[in-house]
Design a protein around this motif. Structure first.
Motif, PDB file in Angstrom:
ATOM      1  N   ASP A 283       9.300  -5.236 -11.795  1.00  0.00           N
ATOM      2  CA  ASP A 283       9.298  -4.637 -10.469  1.00  0.00           C
ATOM      3  C   ASP A 283       8.952  -3.155 -10.590  1.00  0.00           C
ATOM      4  N   ALA A 284       8.084  -2.680  -9.718  1.00  0.00           N
ATOM      5  CA  ALA A 284       7.716  -1.268  -9.741  1.00  0.00           C
ATOM      6  C   ALA A 284       7.382  -0.797  -8.336  1.00  0.00           C
ATOM      7  N   ASP A 285       7.792   0.444  -8.044  1.00  0.00           N
ATOM      8  CA  ASP A 285       7.493   1.043  -6.745  1.00  0.00           C
ATOM      9  C   ASP A 285       6.281   1.960  -6.819  1.00  0.00           C
ATOM     10  N   ILE A 286       6.047   2.507  -7.995  1.00  0.00           N
ATOM     11  CA  ILE A 286       4.882   3.356  -8.247  1.00  0.00           C
ATOM     12  C   ILE A 286       4.263   2.902  -9.562  1.00  0.00           C
ATOM     13  N   ILE A 287       2.951   2.814  -9.602  1.00  0.00           N
ATOM     14  CA  ILE A 287       2.265   2.460 -10.847  1.00  0.00           C
ATOM     15  C   ILE A 287       1.345   3.608 -11.242  1.00  0.00           C
ATOM     16  N   MET A 288       1.502   4.071 -12.467  1.00  0.00           N
ATOM     17  CA  MET A 288       0.623   5.095 -13.033  1.00  0.00           C
ATOM     18  C   MET A 288      -0.391   4.390 -13.920  1.00  0.00           C
ATOM     19  N   MET A 289      -1.686   4.557 -13.615  1.00  0.00           N
ATOM     20  CA  MET A 289      -2.727   3.850 -14.357  1.00  0.00           C
ATOM     21  C   MET A 289      -3.580   4.796 -15.189  1.00  0.00           C
ATOM     22  N   ASP A 290      -3.807   4.395 -16.441  1.00  0.00           N
ATOM     23  CA  ASP A 290      -4.596   5.152 -17.399  1.00  0.00           C
ATOM     24  C   ASP A 290      -5.960   5.505 -16.812  1.00  0.00           C
ATOM     25  N   LYS A 308      -1.695  -8.282  -5.369  1.00  0.00           N
ATOM     26  CA  LYS A 308      -0.478  -8.729  -4.686  1.00  0.00           C
ATOM     27  C   LYS A 308       0.755  -7.913  -5.062  1.00  0.00           C
ATOM     28  N   LEU A 309       0.635  -7.043  -6.051  1.00  0.00           N
ATOM     29  CA  LEU A 309       1.792  -6.247  -6.454  1.00  0.00           C
ATOM     30  C   LEU A 309       2.231  -5.344  -5.306  1.00  0.00           C
ATOM     31  N   PRO A 310       3.535  -5.250  -5.054  1.00  0.00           N
ATOM     32  CA  PRO A 310       4.024  -4.438  -3.933  1.00  0.00           C
ATOM     33  C   PRO A 310       3.540  -2.991  -3.968  1.00  0.00           C
ATOM     34  N   ALA A 311       3.534  -2.378  -5.140  1.00  0.00           N
ATOM     35  CA  ALA A 311       3.097  -0.986  -5.249  1.00  0.00           C
ATOM     36  C   ALA A 311       1.619  -0.843  -4.905  1.00  0.00           C
ATOM     37  N   VAL A 312       0.829  -1.836  -5.298  1.00  0.00           N
ATOM     38  CA  VAL A 312      -0.612  -1.807  -4.997  1.00  0.00           C
ATOM     39  C   VAL A 312      -0.820  -1.974  -3.495  1.00  0.00           C
ATOM     40  N   LYS A 313      -0.126  -2.938  -2.901  1.00  0.00           N
ATOM     41  CA  LYS A 313      -0.264  -3.181  -1.469  1.00  0.00           C
ATOM     42  C   LYS A 313       0.178  -1.970  -0.655  1.00  0.00           C
ATOM     43  N   ALA A 314       1.150  -1.226  -1.187  1.00  0.00           N
ATOM     44  CA  ALA A 314       1.661  -0.052  -0.478  1.00  0.00           C
ATOM     45  C   ALA A 314       0.829   1.201  -0.749  1.00  0.00           C
ATOM     46  N   GLY A 315      -0.171   1.081  -1.604  1.00  0.00           N
ATOM     47  CA  GLY A 315      -0.994   2.250  -1.937  1.00  0.00           C
ATOM     48  C   GLY A 315      -0.280   3.257  -2.807  1.00  0.00           C
ATOM     49  N   LEU A 342       6.477  10.502  -5.979  1.00  0.00           N
ATOM     50  CA  LEU A 342       7.890  10.180  -5.777  1.00  0.00           C
ATOM     51  C   LEU A 342       8.367  10.643  -4.416  1.00  0.00           C
ATOM     52  N   GLU A 343       7.950  11.818  -4.019  1.00  0.00           N
ATOM     53  CA  GLU A 343       8.368  12.361  -2.727  1.00  0.00           C
ATOM     54  C   GLU A 343       7.913  11.482  -1.557  1.00  0.00           C
ATOM     55  N   ASN A 344       6.722  10.916  -1.699  1.00  0.00           N
ATOM     56  CA  ASN A 344       6.119  10.163  -0.591  1.00  0.00           C
ATOM     57  C   ASN A 344       6.341   8.642  -0.668  1.00  0.00           C
ATOM     58  N   ALA A 345       6.767   8.156  -1.819  1.00  0.00           N
ATOM     59  CA  ALA A 345       6.873   6.712  -2.018  1.00  0.00           C
ATOM     60  C   ALA A 345       8.068   6.103  -1.282  1.00  0.00           C
ATOM     61  N   LYS A 346       7.873   4.818  -0.957  1.00  0.00           N
ATOM     62  CA  LYS A 346       8.948   4.021  -0.385  1.00  0.00           C
ATOM     63  C   LYS A 346       9.371   2.957  -1.388  1.00  0.00           C
ATOM     64  N   LYS A 347      10.591   2.506  -1.262  1.00  0.00           N
ATOM     65  CA  LYS A 347      11.079   1.416  -2.120  1.00  0.00           C
ATOM     66  C   LYS A 347      10.393   0.126  -1.672  1.00  0.00           C
ATOM     67  N   VAL A 348       9.607  -0.470  -2.582  1.00  0.00           N
ATOM     68  CA  VAL A 348       8.878  -1.694  -2.224  1.00  0.00           C
ATOM     69  C   VAL A 348       9.178  -2.848  -3.172  1.00  0.00           C
ATOM     70  N   SER A 349       9.851  -2.576  -4.265  1.00  0.00           N
ATOM     71  CA  SER A 349      10.123  -3.634  -5.247  1.00  0.00           C
ATOM     72  C   SER A 349      11.454  -4.312  -4.993  1.00  0.00           C
TER      73      SER A 349
END
Length: 349
Positions: A283-290, A308-315, A342-349
């Motif tokens: 589960d992840a709310d933010i994804i950091m990609m290389d 379909k990942l929640p973080a991806v769908k949430a942008g 982090l400041e702008n993210a919502k809990k999506v996982s």
């Protein structure tokens, strides 16, 4: 597992995953004259006028009769030195993309003004290297064996036999602030004016960004951040151990997805390899990609499981420089970007 085997897995695995993916020993700042430069007074140009020395992270002291001028460096190191006003003659490592543009690891360098000795893993043109009459070779190190990054194992003896002293800056199992300081030390020894407003302002920006990230992490401790990298067949999930950026962000309070140690064994302790079918394992709310060119970028991932990942769908996907350019100018924006996420993210996982 032997040390040699473990090192092989680490280096090959890091490369396959698009770079240092899984990025406590504390190094001395080494800011004294005895280890970082000759004892001669600085000239008007800022360079030392006498013999030059620098003790690197292998514990080896590089020496020269004068401050090196014909420097050859790994691309990311050259980019960091460039930010400090030190220009190199030649580079090796990812420098130019297929369409002729500067690779992300080249930073602000004008790559048309440097000799590219090798642009891919295993490439290092020794003849071009010799023609530059190098007086210093510099790279980072991603293991504790003193291996200079992107200096090919099969030709390293010939390269070092050319006679130029070498310097290794470790980015293995320590926080980002340590190699940042070491690169600044090296630049100072090579003539950089580290008291300039450009450098001091960049350092202040980095420190302010770090305070901002600490506050953001404290305000939203439940948000989970996952560090990943994409290839055609595999999605890599990095642990925080070993990586300079992730270790630092974790120390500031960021809550990371942490693959278990046994799951990271195949990746030399840096990362876990997942099939695209199992990309939703964590589960992840933010994804950091290389963000390296060797990794598939998020906009180009076509796998349905990814979308379909929640973080991806949430942008809530941001870039990660898994091999940061070790200047304050380049690292401050990395810290700011994660703080903003982090400041702008919502809990999506």
């Amino acid at each position: 597992m032997s040390n040699a085997r473990a090192t092989h897995l680490t280096r090959r695995g890091i490369l396959a995953a698009g770079g240092a993916l899984g990025l406590g020993a504390v190094l001395a700042a080494c800011g004294d004259e005895d280890t970082n430069s000759g004892g001669a007074d600085a000239t008007a140009s800022g360079k030392e006028s006498g013999p030059w020395t620098f003790k690197d992270d292998r514990g080896e002291t590089a020496k020269a009769d004068k401050v090196p001028a014909n420097i050859v460096a790994f691309t990311g190191v050259a980019a960091a030195l460039y930010d400090y006003g030190i220009e190199v003659k030649g580079v090796f490592g990812p420098t130019e993309t297929a369409d002729g543009k500067a690779d992300v690891q080249a930073g602000d360098m004008d790559i048309s003004k440097v000799e590219i000795l090798g642009n891919e893993w295993g490439q290092f043109n020794i003849e071009k290297y010799v023609s530059l009459t190098p007086d210093l070779l510099v790279s980072t190190m991603f293991d504790d064996q003193g291996t200079l990054w992107y200096v090919p194992d099969e030709s390293k003896d010939k390269i070092l036999a050319v006679g130029a002293p070498s310097v290794g800056v470790s980015v293995y199992d320590r926080q980002l602030t340590e190699p940042l300081q070491r690169m600044l030390d090296l630049a100072k020894s090579l003539g950089a004016d580290v008291t300039s407003s450009k450098i001091t302002e960049a350092k202040k920006r980095f420190e302010d960004a770090s305070a901002r990230l600490r506050a953001a992490a404290k305000a939203k401790p439940d948000l989970k951040v996952m560090a990943g990298s994409a290839s055609q067949d595999i999605f890599y999930v990095s642990g925080t151990n070993l990586s300079v950026d992730l270790e630092y962000f974790k120390a500031l309070g960021v809550n990371f997805v942490e693959p278990p140690e046994d799951a990271k064994a195949e990746g030399g302790g840096w990362f876990e390899s997942l099939s695209w079918e199992n990309v939703d394992k964590y589960d992840a709310d933010i994804i950091m990609m290389d963000d390296r060119t060797s990794a598939i970028q998020p906009a180009d991932i076509t796998e349905g499981t990814w979308k379909k990942l929640p973080a991806v769908k949430a942008g809530q996907v941001i870039a990660r420089s898994a091999e940061p350019i070790l200047s304050y100018d380049k690292c401050a924006p990395l810290v700011e970007a994660l703080a903003e996420a982090l400041e702008n993210a919502k809990k999506v996982s």
